[in-house]
Write a protein that holds these residues in place. Structure first.
Motif, mmCIF file in Angstrom:
data_model
loop_
_atom_site.group_PDB
_atom_site.id
_atom_site.type_symbol
_atom_site.label_atom_id
_atom_site.label_comp_id
_atom_site.label_asym_id
_atom_site.label_seq_id
_atom_site.Cartn_x
_atom_site.Cartn_y
_atom_site.Cartn_z
ATOM 1 N N GLY A 33 0.923 -1.157 0.100
ATOM 2 C CA GLY A 33 -0.010 0.000 -0.014
ATOM 3 C C GLY A 33 0.780 1.201 -0.105
ATOM 4 N N TYR A 34 2.198 1.185 -0.131
ATOM 5 C CA TYR A 34 2.997 2.301 -0.118
ATOM 6 C C TYR A 34 3.298 2.862 -1.505
ATOM 7 C CZ TYR A 34 3.482 1.071 4.713
ATOM 8 O OH TYR A 34 3.196 0.978 6.094
ATOM 9 N N ASN A 35 2.634 3.553 -2.015
ATOM 10 C CA ASN A 35 2.410 3.946 -3.464
ATOM 11 C C ASN A 35 3.492 5.526 -3.222
ATOM 12 O OD1 ASN A 35 0.706 1.999 -4.770
ATOM 13 N ND2 ASN A 35 -0.763 3.081 -3.314
ATOM 14 N N ASN A 36 3.726 5.813 -2.165
ATOM 15 C CA ASN A 36 4.514 7.210 -2.119
ATOM 16 C C ASN A 36 5.845 7.032 -2.082
ATOM 17 O OD1 ASN A 36 4.278 5.878 0.245
ATOM 18 N ND2 ASN A 36 4.432 7.636 1.417
ATOM 19 N N VAL A 37 6.511 5.646 -2.193
ATOM 20 C CA VAL A 37 7.904 5.439 -2.395
ATOM 21 C C VAL A 37 8.254 5.741 -3.755
ATOM 22 C CG1 VAL A 37 9.709 3.726 -2.202
ATOM 23 C CG2 VAL A 37 7.677 3.662 -0.429
ATOM 24 N N GLU A 38 9.242 6.642 -4.007
ATOM 25 C CA GLU A 38 9.596 6.907 -5.344
ATOM 26 C C GLU A 38 11.030 6.061 -6.009
ATOM 27 O OE1 GLU A 38 10.547 10.992 -6.272
ATOM 28 O OE2 GLU A 38 8.340 11.449 -6.666
ATOM 29 N N SER A 39 11.857 6.031 -4.911
ATOM 30 C CA SER A 39 12.971 5.162 -5.443
ATOM 31 C C SER A 39 13.469 4.276 -4.041
ATOM 32 C CB SER A 39 14.122 6.007 -5.829
ATOM 33 O OG SER A 39 14.573 6.770 -4.996
ATOM 34 N N CYS A 40 14.186 3.394 -4.345
ATOM 35 C CA CYS A 40 14.463 2.307 -3.270
ATOM 36 C C CYS A 40 15.856 1.744 -3.793
ATOM 37 C CB CYS A 40 13.654 1.381 -2.888
ATOM 38 S SG CYS A 40 14.038 0.099 -1.756
ATOM 39 N N ARG A 41 17.001 1.940 -3.138
ATOM 40 C CA ARG A 41 18.448 1.371 -3.700
ATOM 41 C C ARG A 41 18.816 0.691 -2.316
ATOM 42 N NH1 ARG A 41 20.196 1.749 -8.511
ATOM 43 N NH2 ARG A 41 22.168 2.126 -8.426
ATOM 44 N N ILE A 42 19.274 -0.648 -2.580
ATOM 45 C CA ILE A 42 20.014 -1.368 -1.479
ATOM 46 C C ILE A 42 21.352 -1.626 -1.344
ATOM 47 C CG2 ILE A 42 19.619 -3.782 -0.180
ATOM 48 C CD1 ILE A 42 16.935 -3.655 -1.066
ATOM 49 N N LEU B 48 15.980 5.505 0.187
ATOM 50 C CA LEU B 48 14.749 5.449 -0.265
ATOM 51 C C LEU B 48 14.142 6.826 -0.242
ATOM 52 C CD1 LEU B 48 12.280 2.747 1.086
ATOM 53 C CD2 LEU B 48 11.485 5.010 1.470
ATOM 54 N N THR B 49 13.406 7.119 -1.405
ATOM 55 C CA THR B 49 12.635 8.543 -1.314
ATOM 56 C C THR B 49 11.208 8.245 -1.387
ATOM 57 O OG1 THR B 49 12.618 8.334 -3.743
ATOM 58 C CG2 THR B 49 14.665 9.517 -2.774
ATOM 59 N N LEU B 50 10.855 9.101 -0.538
ATOM 60 C CA LEU B 50 9.117 8.739 -0.346
ATOM 61 C C LEU B 50 8.698 10.374 -0.392
ATOM 62 C CD1 LEU B 50 7.823 7.927 3.187
ATOM 63 C CD2 LEU B 50 10.393 8.640 2.580
ATOM 64 N N ILE B 51 7.155 10.339 -0.617
ATOM 65 C CA ILE B 51 6.466 11.825 -0.594
ATOM 66 C C ILE B 51 5.734 11.549 0.588
ATOM 67 C CG2 ILE B 51 4.888 13.042 -1.965
ATOM 68 C CD1 ILE B 51 7.198 12.746 -3.762
ATOM 69 N N ALA B 52 5.439 12.710 1.242
ATOM 70 C CA ALA B 52 4.450 12.628 2.221
ATOM 71 C C ALA B 52 4.077 14.155 2.586
ATOM 72 C CB ALA B 52 5.095 12.076 3.614
ATOM 73 N N PRO B 53 3.128 14.189 3.449
ATOM 74 C CA PRO B 53 2.560 15.483 3.885
ATOM 75 C C PRO B 53 3.377 16.197 4.509
ATOM 76 C CG PRO B 53 1.047 14.173 4.519
ATOM 77 C CD PRO B 53 1.872 13.173 3.752
ATOM 78 N N ASP B 54 4.021 15.586 5.692
ATOM 79 C CA ASP B 54 4.839 16.038 6.688
ATOM 80 C C ASP B 54 5.941 15.199 7.314
ATOM 81 O OD1 ASP B 54 3.520 14.561 8.707
ATOM 82 O OD2 ASP B 54 1.910 15.835 8.119
ATOM 83 N N GLU B 55 6.720 15.632 7.935
ATOM 84 C CA GLU B 55 7.625 14.597 8.592
ATOM 85 C C GLU B 55 7.287 13.478 9.441
ATOM 86 O OE1 GLU B 55 11.345 16.553 9.835
ATOM 87 O OE2 GLU B 55 12.056 14.601 11.144
#
Lengths: 92, 92
Positions: A33-42, B48-55
């Motif tokens: 359900g985490y569609n807000n992850v734009e990129s992920c590098r391990i 990881l980069t993610l989008i969120a409304p706040d911290e």
């Protein structure tokens, strides 16, 4: 005198290299359900304690350890943080 | 407004858990002549980069992502650093 250092080594794939593991994790997160992850590098995170006479030698040791074994120079970058943990008197 | 965050996640084995990979690397380093390595523990480093409304929301997301997928709570610990990369106006 010998000094104990703690190194925190970060080994990451070069930006130009594909990261299938990171892509797989990202799609797994999407399924959760985490569609807000734009990129992920391990990459690898290595915590290592070593004994050296001084910081310069410790850094040289770490560089050659990374070049020879801990990181694949063709596809990976590395960087490390080094902190002095404790200084020990007496012969190593 | 949505904000882009970059997370640096460190997943490490709990201190009480044996680390065969770390032990193998340490003995490999010994064979290369590095007898000054006292301990070696290997973990995962995830960028990881993610989008969120706040911290606060970003931190909550990361906690549940780690609990559910990125770290095995039975044998691993995790911690992360979070930085704001860029704020984006408009609907996510």
């Amino acid at each position: 005198m010998q000094i104990k250092y703690q190194a925190k080594i970060f080994v990451t794939l070069r930006p130009s290299v594909l990261d299938p593991a990171g892509t797989a994790v990202q799609s797994g997160l999407k399924q959760l359900g985490y569609n807000n992850v734009e990129s992920c590098r391990i990459g690898k995170y290595i915590e290592l304690t070593l004994i050296a006479p001084d910081e310069k030698t410790a850094r040289q040791n770490l560089d050659t350890m990374c070049d020879q074994m801990l990181a694949n120079p063709v596809i990976e970058n590395y960087r490390f943080d080094l902190i002095e943990v404790e200084s020990q008197t007496g012969v190593f």
